[in-house]
Design a protein around this motif. Structure first.
Motif, short mmCIF file in Angstrom:
data_model
loop_
_atom_site.label_atom_id
_atom_site.label_comp_id
_atom_site.label_asym_id
_atom_site.label_seq_id
_atom_site.Cartn_x
_atom_site.Cartn_y
_atom_site.Cartn_z
N HIS A 1 -4.53 3.25 7.15
CA HIS A 1 -4.81 2.22 6.15
C HIS A 1 -3.53 1.48 5.77
N CYS B 1 -4.90 5.39 -1.97
CA CYS B 1 -3.90 4.34 -1.89
C CYS B 1 -3.68 3.74 -3.27
N HIS C 1 0.82 -1.20 0.00
CA HIS C 1 0.00 0.00 0.00
C HIS C 1 0.86 1.26 0.00
N TRP D 1 -7.91 2.06 -2.77
CA TRP D 1 -8.69 2.50 -1.61
C TRP D 1 -8.64 4.02 -1.49
N CYS E 1 -3.71 0.73 -3.96
CA CYS E 1 -4.55 -0.44 -4.14
C CYS E 1 -5.95 -0.06 -4.60
ZN LIG Z 1 -4.17 0.18 0.15
#
Ligand SMILES: [Zn+2]
Length: 73
Positions: free
Chosen positions: A69, A47, A32, A51, A49
């Motif tokens: 996170h 993020c 992340h 998110w 990813c």
């Molecule tokens: Zn993430």
């Protein structure tokens, strides 16, 4: 006057058996990678990813969301 179409000679592809490059999608090695993004007067954590955190009024809160996170996964 006949159509004298001369086909261009193409060198035949030589099938060379060798190591093929594996199609591995590039992934972030550290998982992340968080950062903050500003949206209007709001700031939110994003993020790598995919998110995204909630929109915050302050960048400090968004950064805390990103940090949380990143550490919690
Ligand atoms: Zn993430």
């Amino acid at each position: 006057m006949d159509p004298h179409t001369k086909a261009t000679q193409i060198a035949p592809f030589t099938a060379v058996p060798g190591p093929r490059h594996p199609a591995v999608p590039a992934q972030a090695p550290t998982g992340h990678i968080t950062s903050t993004a500003e949206r209007g007067s709001f700031c939110l954590a994003v993020c790598s990813c995919g998110w995204t955190g909630p929109a915050r009024r302050s960048r400090d809160l968004a950064r805390k969301d990103a940090t949380r996170h990143g550490t919690e996964g």
